[in-house]
Design an enzyme around this catalytic site. Structure first.
Site, PDB file in Angstrom:
ATOM      1  N   GLY A 103       0.816  -1.209   0.000  1.00  0.00           N
ATOM      2  CA  GLY A 103       0.000   0.000   0.000  1.00  0.00           C
ATOM      3  C   GLY A 103       0.848   1.257   0.000  1.00  0.00           C
ATOM      4  O   GLY A 103       2.082   1.207   0.033  1.00  0.00           O
ATOM      5  N   GLY A 105       2.696   3.565   1.498  1.00  0.00           N
ATOM      6  CA  GLY A 105       3.318   3.700   2.807  1.00  0.00           C
ATOM      7  C   GLY A 105       3.827   5.091   3.117  1.00  0.00           C
ATOM      8  O   GLY A 105       4.068   5.418   4.277  1.00  0.00           O
ATOM      9  N   ARG A 106       3.991   5.904   2.085  1.00  0.00           N
ATOM     10  CA  ARG A 106       4.429   7.286   2.323  1.00  0.00           C
ATOM     11  C   ARG A 106       3.892   8.228   1.260  1.00  0.00           C
ATOM     12  O   ARG A 106       4.370   9.353   1.133  1.00  0.00           O
ATOM     13  CB  ARG A 106       5.952   7.361   2.351  1.00  0.00           C
ATOM     14  CG  ARG A 106       6.596   6.783   1.105  1.00  0.00           C
ATOM     15  CD  ARG A 106       8.085   6.843   1.185  1.00  0.00           C
ATOM     16  NE  ARG A 106       8.661   6.105   0.066  1.00  0.00           N
ATOM     17  CZ  ARG A 106       9.928   6.181  -0.284  1.00  0.00           C
ATOM     18  NH1 ARG A 106      10.737   6.967   0.363  1.00  0.00           N
ATOM     19  NH2 ARG A 106      10.387   5.480  -1.297  1.00  0.00           N
ATOM     20  N   LYS A 125       4.329  12.466  -2.235  1.00  0.00           N
ATOM     21  CA  LYS A 125       5.186  11.350  -1.831  1.00  0.00           C
ATOM     22  C   LYS A 125       6.141  11.839  -0.747  1.00  0.00           C
ATOM     23  O   LYS A 125       6.919  12.767  -0.958  1.00  0.00           O
ATOM     24  CB  LYS A 125       5.973  10.828  -3.026  1.00  0.00           C
ATOM     25  CG  LYS A 125       6.842   9.620  -2.696  1.00  0.00           C
ATOM     26  CD  LYS A 125       7.532   9.094  -3.941  1.00  0.00           C
ATOM     27  CE  LYS A 125       8.418   7.899  -3.633  1.00  0.00           C
ATOM     28  NZ  LYS A 125       9.083   7.381  -4.851  1.00  0.00           N
ATOM     29  N   ASP A 137       8.694   5.251   8.182  1.00  0.00           N
ATOM     30  CA  ASP A 137       8.308   6.513   8.813  1.00  0.00           C
ATOM     31  C   ASP A 137       7.422   7.366   7.916  1.00  0.00           C
ATOM     32  O   ASP A 137       6.993   8.452   8.311  1.00  0.00           O
ATOM     33  CB  ASP A 137       9.549   7.309   9.239  1.00  0.00           C
ATOM     34  CG  ASP A 137      10.501   7.599   8.081  1.00  0.00           C
ATOM     35  OD1 ASP A 137      10.089   7.453   6.914  1.00  0.00           O
ATOM     36  OD2 ASP A 137      11.659   7.973   8.353  1.00  0.00           O
ATOM     37  N   ARG A 188       3.677  14.565  -7.295  1.00  0.00           N
ATOM     38  CA  ARG A 188       3.730  13.914  -8.592  1.00  0.00           C
ATOM     39  C   ARG A 188       2.328  13.719  -9.169  1.00  0.00           C
ATOM     40  O   ARG A 188       1.343  13.675  -8.431  1.00  0.00           O
ATOM     41  CB  ARG A 188       4.499  12.599  -8.513  1.00  0.00           C
ATOM     42  CG  ARG A 188       3.995  11.574  -7.539  1.00  0.00           C
ATOM     43  CD  ARG A 188       4.948  10.385  -7.485  1.00  0.00           C
ATOM     44  NE  ARG A 188       4.397   9.267  -6.742  1.00  0.00           N
ATOM     45  CZ  ARG A 188       4.987   8.088  -6.638  1.00  0.00           C
ATOM     46  NH1 ARG A 188       6.152   7.883  -7.233  1.00  0.00           N
ATOM     47  NH2 ARG A 188       4.438   7.103  -5.939  1.00  0.00           N
ATOM     48  N   ASP A 264       4.310  -4.216  -7.524  1.00  0.00           N
ATOM     49  CA  ASP A 264       3.706  -3.023  -6.934  1.00  0.00           C
ATOM     50  C   ASP A 264       4.316  -1.741  -7.504  1.00  0.00           C
ATOM     51  O   ASP A 264       3.851  -0.637  -7.175  1.00  0.00           O
ATOM     52  CB  ASP A 264       3.834  -3.045  -5.407  1.00  0.00           C
ATOM     53  CG  ASP A 264       5.273  -3.187  -4.939  1.00  0.00           C
ATOM     54  OD1 ASP A 264       5.870  -4.234  -5.232  1.00  0.00           O
ATOM     55  OD2 ASP A 264       5.806  -2.258  -4.308  1.00  0.00           O
TER      56      ASP A 264
END
Length: 497
Positions: A103, A105-106, A125, A137, A188, A264
């Site tokens: 997924g 994550g950031r 991002k 993190d 982006r 992914d």
């Protein structure tokens, strides 16, 4: 009322304040597909790089990308009215191993913006933790953010399908990687950030309703012709396979190594996505591995085409509950094996200045690759110098790149014979449009990053200008098109960012 697509008036002095025209169609798929959450703020943000050309293509006036309000919004510090921030869930195979749920994550999707280029998703991002961050993190660091900002625009300048970056913002907030670095956020854009892994997630979890909803959404938005096919989902797989084949041919022709071609990281639209440990080849080495985390060379340059097919096979498996007939799925995948070699040969003929197809071209292309590999010739410089090569002259600048002159002379004779009937002016025009002078070599990115760490962003701006028009000469900028320095080979690029 002024909008972000209008010239601001004195009644509305802040160009970031007006309502943007949001669509948010992905959010309409429902809560199974994402988690809604706001980005996490960063202290004292500053501009690192701005892509004004892209802003204009999106219909955003220049002042919008200059304002303090926009800086705050695109760092994740304040919301944009009408946006609907979310992180999507997906899964994937990483380095050939099923990794399960992954997924965003950031990355946080702000939503879909109506633009003159059609709806474009806007994603931050490095905008903080999400439920899919796992042990991460949720942040991106300055070095990787600059690399993605520049390389996505470099690929666009080369005519290669890609996501694009509107800007990079930075903050002095500390981020721990192998060492302490500083945070950054890349804004982006793409028509969609849906990946192969989105389909894998619902297929492997045996959620056919969600799998069908996702496939129907993608077909309706991006592949409407598939709706008329006998088997729409097989038609979707074939269309994605063909787009991916064209993308891979473009990568191989320009000498681009992605470095982390997990499912992914594969776009359902055939876009180059997720710029991590990428590299443009310096000395030509077919087995070059650009990712120092890739211990077994799974994603070496010469393996990329087969890895793309492997990923498409995974997508086919994920879609099989909808396609139902395995033979239909395999037939759809076969299109990749046909389209890729044809597309690559067409690109290589253009690089060689050959406007028409000849039965001997495949042999000439293969002998060119073998010669470059045996002599470890700089890939970009070879092709650019070759633009001045004719059957009668222009051999010396190219010959100077080789130490095995006997092999070069034999190849040059073969190439000269093929060029003999070709119009010189037509050949030169085709080659100059097919062989870039400027690519984002690792050492150029590294120099821009080191300057940016000192708050000097001039090299980021210069590279952006060159990479947006990589086939042009750009007088006075030849140093950016030269051979890499000796220290460039020591640059280690890994998945850490």
């Amino acid at each position: 009322m002024s909008t972000a697509f209008d010239t601001p008036t004195s009644a509305n002095p802040h160009p970031a304040a007006p309502d943007l025209k949001w669509v948010n169609s992905f959010a309409g798929l429902g809560a199974d597909f994402y988690t809604e959450l706001a980005p996490s703020p960063l202290p004292s943000p500053y501009w690192v790089g701005r892509n004004r050309a892209l802003a204009r293509e999106l219909g955003l006036h220049d002042q919008w990308l200059e304002s303090a309000e926009t800086l705050a919004a695109l760092t994740g510090n304040q919301p944009l009215a009408g946006s609907r921030p979310l992180a999507s869930v997906y899964a994937g195979h990483q380095f050939g191993v099923w990794a399960g749920q992954l997924g965003d994550g950031r990355a946080i999707l702000l939503g879909e913006l109506e633009t003159p280029r059609g709806p474009q998703e806007i994603q931050l991002k490095g905008a903080g933790k999400t439920p899919y961050s796992r042990m991460g993190d949720g942040r991106a660091v300055l070095r990787s953010s600059i690399r993605e900002f520049l390389c996505s625009e470099a690929m666009h300048g080369l005519g290669i399908a890609t996501t694009r970056a509107l800007c990079v913002t930075g903050s002095d907030a500390a981020v721990r990687r192998e060492e302490i670095e500083t945070a950054a956020v890349v804004t982006r854009t793409a028509p969609s950030f849906i990946r192969f892994g989105h389909f894998e997630h619902f297929s492997y979890r045996n959620k056919p309703a969600q799998l069908k909803a996702l496939a129907d959404y993608v077909i309706a938005r991006f592949y409407p012709d598939c709706r008329e096919a006998r088997q729409p989902y097989a038609a979707l797989l074939q269309a994605v396979s063909e787009r991916t084949a064209h993308m891979m041919a473009a990568w191989q022709a320009v000498g681009f190594c992605h470095g982390v071609m997990n499912t992914d990281n594969m776009s359902i639209l055939g876009l180059t996505i997720d710029y991590g440990p990428f590299q443009f080849l310096d000395a030509f080495d077919p087995g070059h591995i650009c990712n120092h985390s890739d211990d077994h060379g799974r994603y070496a340059y010469n393996k990329q085409p087969n890895m793309a097919y492997w990923n498409l096979f995974c997508l086919g498996q994920a879609l099989l509950p909808l396609i139902e007939n395995q033979e239909d799925a395999l037939a759809a995948l076969e299109s990749y094996k046909t389209v890729f070699p044809q597309a690559l040969q067409a690109r290589m003929r253009a690089k060689l200045g050959l406007p028409d197809e000849h039965e001997s071209d495949g042999q000439l292309i293969e002998s060119t690759f073998r010669l470059l590999a045996s002599n470890k010739v700089d890939y970009t410089i070879f092709w650019r110098r070759l633009c001045g090569f004719t059957a009668q002259s222009g051999h010396e600048p190219v010959r100077d790149l080789f130490f095995d002159l006997e092999s070069f002379n034999a190849w040059a004779l073969q190439y000269s014979e093929r060029l003999a009937p070709v119009d010189i002016a037509q050949k030169a025009d085709l080659m100059l449009k097919s062989n870039p002078k400027y690519v984002l070599r690792n050492h150029l990115g590294e120099e821009a990053i080191q300057a940016a760490k000192l708050k000097d962003f001039s090299q980021v701006d210069t590279l952006l200008t060159l990479l947006q028009a990589p086939f042009d000469e750009h007088p006075g900028q030849d140093s950016f098109a030269g051979f890499p320095p000796d220290w460039a080979s020591s640059i280690a690029i890994s998945c850490s960012s």
